[in-house]
Write a protein that holds these residues in place. Sequence first.
Motif, short mmCIF file in Angstrom:
data_model
loop_
_atom_site.label_atom_id
_atom_site.label_comp_id
_atom_site.label_asym_id
_atom_site.label_seq_id
_atom_site.Cartn_x
_atom_site.Cartn_y
_atom_site.Cartn_z
N ASN A 87 0.92 -1.16 -0.03
CA ASN A 87 -0.05 0.03 0.04
C ASN A 87 0.71 1.17 0.08
OD1 ASN A 87 -2.39 1.91 1.01
ND2 ASN A 87 -1.13 2.10 2.72
N LEU A 138 -1.88 -1.75 -4.22
CA LEU A 138 -2.52 -0.83 -4.72
C LEU A 138 -2.03 -0.06 -5.99
CD1 LEU A 138 -4.60 1.16 -2.78
CD2 LEU A 138 -3.45 -0.90 -1.84
N SER A 140 -4.16 2.44 -9.17
CA SER A 140 -4.87 3.79 -9.00
C SER A 140 -5.56 3.80 -10.21
CB SER A 140 -4.09 4.75 -9.10
OG SER A 140 -4.54 5.95 -9.44
N ILE A 224 -12.04 1.95 0.38
CA ILE A 224 -10.88 1.27 -0.21
C ILE A 224 -10.63 -0.20 0.60
CG2 ILE A 224 -8.89 1.51 -1.55
CD1 ILE A 224 -11.13 3.25 -2.42
N ILE A 228 -9.99 -4.28 -0.51
CA ILE A 228 -8.61 -4.74 0.02
C ILE A 228 -8.89 -6.00 0.93
CG2 ILE A 228 -6.49 -4.67 1.19
CD1 ILE A 228 -6.31 -1.81 0.29
#
Length: 277
Positions: A87, A138, A140, A224, A228
Amino acid sequence: MARFDNHSVVVTGAASGIGEATARGIVAEGGNVVIADLQEERGRALAAELGVAAIFHKTNVCEEADIEAAVALAQKQFGQLTGMVNNAGIVGAIGSIMETSAEAYDHTMAILARGVFLGIKHAARAMAPHRRGSIVSLASTAGIVGGLGPHVYTMAKHGVVGLTKSAGSELAAYGIRVNAVAPGNTVTDMTSAVVTDDPHDHATTTKRIAETSPLGIAGMPEDIANGIMFLLSDEARYTTGHTLVMDAGQTSGGPPAAFFSVDAEVVLHAGQRTKTP
Protein backbone atom coordinates in the motif's frame (compact mmCIF):
# COMPACT_ATOMS: atom_id res chain seq x y z
CA MET A 1 -15.25 -17.56 13.17
CA ALA A 2 -14.07 -14.10 12.08
CA ARG A 3 -12.97 -13.54 8.49
CA PHE A 4 -9.28 -13.15 9.35
CA ASP A 5 -8.89 -15.57 12.26
CA ASN A 6 -5.39 -17.11 12.18
CA HIS A 7 -4.28 -14.69 9.46
CA SER A 8 -0.90 -12.96 9.51
CA VAL A 9 -0.71 -9.92 7.22
CA VAL A 10 1.93 -7.31 6.41
CA VAL A 11 0.52 -3.92 5.39
CA THR A 12 3.00 -1.38 4.07
CA GLY A 13 2.19 2.28 4.60
CA ALA A 14 -0.18 1.23 7.36
CA ALA A 15 0.40 4.15 9.71
CA SER A 16 -2.11 6.37 7.92
CA GLY A 17 -4.73 6.61 5.19
CA ILE A 18 -5.87 3.51 3.32
CA GLY A 19 -3.21 1.37 4.97
CA GLU A 20 -4.36 2.35 8.45
CA ALA A 21 -7.99 1.64 7.57
CA THR A 22 -6.95 -1.76 6.22
CA ALA A 23 -4.93 -2.63 9.31
CA ARG A 24 -7.81 -1.64 11.56
CA GLY A 25 -10.26 -3.68 9.51
CA ILE A 26 -8.12 -6.82 9.55
CA VAL A 27 -7.64 -6.66 13.31
CA ALA A 28 -11.35 -5.97 13.84
CA GLU A 29 -12.09 -9.20 11.97
CA GLY A 30 -9.71 -11.37 13.97
CA GLY A 31 -6.43 -10.97 12.06
CA ASN A 32 -2.90 -10.00 13.00
CA VAL A 33 -0.99 -7.20 11.28
CA VAL A 34 2.55 -5.94 10.88
CA ILE A 35 2.35 -2.17 10.40
CA ALA A 36 5.26 -1.62 8.00
CA ASP A 37 5.87 2.11 7.64
CA LEU A 38 8.49 4.84 7.92
CA GLN A 39 6.19 6.97 10.11
CA GLU A 40 7.50 5.63 13.38
CA GLU A 41 5.49 7.74 15.84
CA ARG A 42 2.15 7.17 14.13
CA GLY A 43 2.90 3.53 13.42
CA ARG A 44 3.83 2.72 17.01
CA ALA A 45 0.79 4.59 18.31
CA LEU A 46 -1.51 2.61 16.02
CA ALA A 47 0.08 -0.69 17.03
CA ALA A 48 -0.35 0.19 20.70
CA GLU A 49 -4.01 1.06 20.10
CA LEU A 50 -4.70 -2.20 18.24
CA GLY A 51 -3.06 -4.29 20.96
CA VAL A 52 -1.47 -7.71 20.72
CA ALA A 53 -2.82 -8.27 17.20
CA ALA A 54 -0.52 -5.59 15.75
CA ILE A 55 3.16 -4.78 15.76
CA PHE A 56 5.10 -1.93 14.14
CA HIS A 57 8.14 -2.43 11.94
CA LYS A 58 9.99 0.60 10.57
CA THR A 59 10.07 -0.11 6.85
CA ASN A 60 11.42 1.65 3.81
CA VAL A 61 9.71 -0.20 0.95
CA CYS A 62 12.59 0.70 -1.38
CA GLU A 63 14.96 -1.38 0.74
CA GLU A 64 14.76 -5.10 0.10
CA ALA A 65 16.14 -5.97 3.54
CA ASP A 66 13.33 -3.97 5.19
CA ILE A 67 10.59 -5.81 3.29
CA GLU A 68 12.21 -9.17 3.97
CA ALA A 69 12.46 -8.30 7.67
CA ALA A 70 8.79 -7.24 7.86
CA VAL A 71 7.73 -10.59 6.40
CA ALA A 72 10.02 -12.46 8.81
CA LEU A 73 8.61 -10.50 11.76
CA ALA A 74 5.05 -11.35 10.77
CA GLN A 75 5.87 -15.05 10.76
CA LYS A 76 7.82 -14.92 14.01
CA GLN A 77 5.14 -12.90 15.82
CA PHE A 78 1.93 -14.26 14.31
CA GLY A 79 2.68 -17.45 12.40
CA GLN A 80 2.62 -18.32 8.70
CA LEU A 81 2.20 -15.29 6.45
CA THR A 82 -1.20 -15.38 4.74
CA GLY A 83 -1.49 -11.84 3.37
CA MET A 84 0.54 -8.96 1.99
CA VAL A 85 -0.80 -5.50 1.20
CA ASN A 86 1.54 -3.34 -0.86
CA ASN A 87 0.00 0.00 0.00
CA ALA A 88 2.85 2.46 0.67
CA GLY A 89 2.91 5.31 -1.80
CA ILE A 90 3.57 8.93 -2.64
CA VAL A 91 2.38 11.29 -5.35
CA GLY A 92 5.99 11.87 -6.33
CA ALA A 93 7.16 13.85 -9.32
CA ILE A 94 4.64 16.45 -10.48
CA GLY A 95 4.74 18.66 -13.55
CA SER A 96 5.51 18.59 -17.23
CA ILE A 97 7.40 15.57 -18.47
CA MET A 98 9.73 18.07 -20.14
CA GLU A 99 10.71 19.42 -16.73
CA THR A 100 10.72 16.22 -14.62
CA SER A 101 14.18 15.35 -13.37
CA ALA A 102 15.59 11.86 -13.58
CA GLU A 103 16.16 11.99 -9.82
CA ALA A 104 12.47 12.73 -9.15
CA TYR A 105 11.54 9.93 -11.55
CA ASP A 106 13.83 7.44 -9.79
CA HIS A 107 12.51 8.33 -6.33
CA THR A 108 8.87 8.03 -7.41
CA MET A 109 9.37 4.73 -9.20
CA ALA A 110 11.37 3.30 -6.30
CA ILE A 111 8.44 3.65 -3.91
CA LEU A 112 5.53 2.99 -6.25
CA ALA A 113 6.99 0.23 -8.43
CA ARG A 114 10.09 -1.25 -6.78
CA GLY A 115 8.27 -1.37 -3.44
CA VAL A 116 5.42 -3.40 -4.92
CA PHE A 117 7.83 -5.72 -6.73
CA LEU A 118 9.73 -6.39 -3.49
CA GLY A 119 6.52 -6.93 -1.53
CA ILE A 120 5.23 -9.51 -3.99
CA LYS A 121 8.63 -11.21 -4.22
CA HIS A 122 9.15 -11.75 -0.50
CA ALA A 123 5.53 -12.49 0.33
CA ALA A 124 5.50 -15.15 -2.38
CA ARG A 125 8.70 -16.72 -1.05
CA ALA A 126 7.11 -17.04 2.39
CA MET A 127 3.78 -18.30 1.09
CA ALA A 128 4.87 -20.74 -1.62
CA PRO A 129 5.97 -23.64 0.64
CA HIS A 130 2.54 -23.60 2.31
CA ARG A 131 0.62 -23.18 -0.96
CA ARG A 132 -1.60 -20.50 0.48
CA GLY A 133 -1.66 -16.72 0.43
CA SER A 134 -3.16 -13.54 -0.94
CA ILE A 135 -1.25 -10.47 -2.11
CA VAL A 136 -3.01 -7.16 -2.81
CA SER A 137 -1.24 -4.13 -4.24
CA LEU A 138 -2.48 -0.57 -4.58
CA ALA A 139 -2.82 0.60 -8.15
CA SER A 140 -4.92 3.65 -9.03
CA THR A 141 -7.33 4.95 -11.63
CA ALA A 142 -4.12 6.52 -12.96
CA GLY A 143 -3.10 2.96 -13.76
CA ILE A 144 -6.28 2.36 -15.76
CA VAL A 145 -6.40 5.43 -18.01
CA GLY A 146 -4.14 8.37 -18.74
CA GLY A 147 -4.73 11.88 -17.47
CA LEU A 148 -5.79 11.01 -13.92
CA GLY A 149 -2.37 11.39 -12.33
CA PRO A 150 1.12 12.83 -12.81
CA HIS A 151 3.25 11.15 -15.48
CA VAL A 152 5.58 9.04 -13.33
CA TYR A 153 2.79 8.10 -10.93
CA THR A 154 0.69 7.01 -13.91
CA MET A 155 3.58 4.98 -15.32
CA ALA A 156 4.17 3.23 -11.99
CA LYS A 157 0.51 2.43 -11.41
CA HIS A 158 0.14 0.96 -14.90
CA GLY A 159 3.13 -1.18 -13.92
CA VAL A 160 1.34 -2.38 -10.79
CA VAL A 161 -1.62 -3.51 -12.93
CA GLY A 162 0.71 -5.36 -15.29
CA LEU A 163 2.74 -6.99 -12.53
CA THR A 164 -0.47 -8.10 -10.85
CA LYS A 165 -1.42 -10.01 -13.99
CA SER A 166 2.00 -11.56 -14.62
CA ALA A 167 2.72 -12.47 -10.99
CA GLY A 168 -0.81 -13.78 -10.58
CA SER A 169 -0.21 -16.06 -13.56
CA GLU A 170 3.02 -17.50 -12.14
CA LEU A 171 2.00 -17.79 -8.51
CA ALA A 172 -1.36 -19.48 -9.11
CA ALA A 173 0.57 -22.75 -9.30
CA TYR A 174 1.56 -22.20 -5.66
CA GLY A 175 -1.94 -21.43 -4.46
CA ILE A 176 -1.09 -17.72 -4.13
CA ARG A 177 -3.55 -15.15 -5.38
CA VAL A 178 -2.27 -11.76 -6.61
CA ASN A 179 -4.70 -8.89 -7.10
CA ALA A 180 -4.78 -5.10 -7.04
CA VAL A 181 -7.16 -2.34 -6.05
CA ALA A 182 -7.35 0.85 -8.12
CA PRO A 183 -8.88 3.63 -6.01
CA GLY A 184 -10.28 6.81 -7.42
CA ASN A 185 -9.85 10.04 -5.48
CA THR A 186 -9.85 9.13 -1.80
CA VAL A 187 -9.79 11.42 1.23
CA THR A 188 -6.33 10.94 2.74
CA ASP A 189 -3.53 13.19 3.95
CA MET A 190 -1.70 12.61 0.66
CA THR A 191 -4.70 13.63 -1.44
CA SER A 192 -5.44 16.64 0.75
CA ALA A 193 -1.86 17.84 0.38
CA VAL A 194 -2.34 17.91 -3.39
CA VAL A 195 -5.88 19.30 -3.42
CA THR A 196 -5.59 21.96 -0.70
CA ASP A 197 -1.87 22.19 0.16
CA ASP A 198 -2.94 21.14 3.66
CA PRO A 199 -2.75 17.40 4.42
CA HIS A 200 -5.17 17.84 7.32
CA ASP A 201 -7.92 19.72 5.44
CA HIS A 202 -10.06 16.66 4.81
CA ALA A 203 -13.29 18.65 4.81
CA THR A 204 -12.37 20.65 1.72
CA THR A 205 -10.93 17.55 0.04
CA THR A 206 -14.13 15.61 0.70
CA LYS A 207 -16.22 18.38 -0.84
CA ARG A 208 -14.06 18.71 -3.95
CA ILE A 209 -13.91 14.97 -4.60
CA ALA A 210 -17.66 14.62 -4.16
CA GLU A 211 -18.24 17.41 -6.70
CA THR A 212 -16.45 15.41 -9.41
CA SER A 213 -17.74 11.97 -8.43
CA PRO A 214 -20.37 10.31 -10.64
CA LEU A 215 -22.02 9.03 -7.46
CA GLY A 216 -21.75 12.43 -5.81
CA ILE A 217 -19.74 11.09 -2.87
CA ALA A 218 -16.08 11.07 -1.89
CA GLY A 219 -14.18 7.85 -1.39
CA MET A 220 -12.98 7.31 2.17
CA PRO A 221 -10.07 5.09 3.28
CA GLU A 222 -12.53 2.58 4.73
CA ASP A 223 -14.22 2.21 1.34
CA ILE A 224 -10.96 1.14 -0.28
CA ALA A 225 -10.00 -1.01 2.71
CA ASN A 226 -13.22 -2.99 2.23
CA GLY A 227 -12.12 -3.91 -1.28
CA ILE A 228 -8.63 -4.82 -0.13
CA MET A 229 -9.99 -7.05 2.63
CA PHE A 230 -12.35 -8.79 0.22
CA LEU A 231 -9.44 -9.69 -2.07
CA LEU A 232 -7.33 -10.79 0.91
CA SER A 233 -10.05 -13.04 2.24
CA ASP A 234 -11.19 -16.51 1.24
CA GLU A 235 -14.32 -14.90 -0.18
CA ALA A 236 -12.17 -14.05 -3.21
CA ARG A 237 -10.64 -17.53 -3.49
CA TYR A 238 -11.56 -17.71 -7.20
CA THR A 239 -10.02 -14.34 -8.08
CA THR A 240 -6.42 -13.67 -9.13
CA GLY A 241 -4.65 -11.39 -11.59
CA HIS A 242 -7.51 -8.92 -11.21
CA THR A 243 -7.53 -5.17 -10.60
CA LEU A 244 -10.62 -4.02 -8.69
CA VAL A 245 -11.46 -0.44 -9.70
CA MET A 246 -13.12 1.53 -6.90
CA ASP A 247 -13.78 5.00 -8.27
CA ALA A 248 -17.54 5.69 -8.13
CA GLY A 249 -17.69 5.03 -11.86
CA GLN A 250 -15.17 7.68 -12.93
CA THR A 251 -13.22 5.50 -15.36
CA SER A 252 -16.32 3.79 -16.73
CA GLY A 253 -17.55 7.02 -18.25
CA GLY A 254 -20.18 7.68 -15.63
CA PRO A 255 -21.76 11.16 -15.68
CA PRO A 256 -20.48 13.74 -13.19
CA ALA A 257 -22.43 14.39 -10.02
CA ALA A 258 -23.91 17.59 -11.46
CA PHE A 259 -25.74 15.53 -14.08
CA PHE A 260 -27.90 14.07 -11.31
CA SER A 261 -28.49 17.42 -9.59
CA VAL A 262 -31.70 18.17 -11.42
CA ASP A 263 -35.28 18.92 -10.57
CA ALA A 264 -37.10 16.03 -8.92
CA GLU A 265 -39.45 15.80 -11.93
CA VAL A 266 -36.54 15.12 -14.28
CA VAL A 267 -35.22 11.58 -14.57
CA LEU A 268 -32.63 9.81 -16.67
CA HIS A 269 -34.01 7.59 -19.43
CA ALA A 270 -31.89 5.95 -22.10
CA GLY A 271 -29.15 8.46 -21.48
CA GLN A 272 -31.44 11.47 -21.99
CA ARG A 273 -33.14 13.90 -19.66
CA THR A 274 -36.87 13.46 -19.95
CA LYS A 275 -39.84 14.78 -18.03
CA THR A 276 -41.83 12.27 -16.03
CA PRO A 277 -45.45 11.84 -17.15
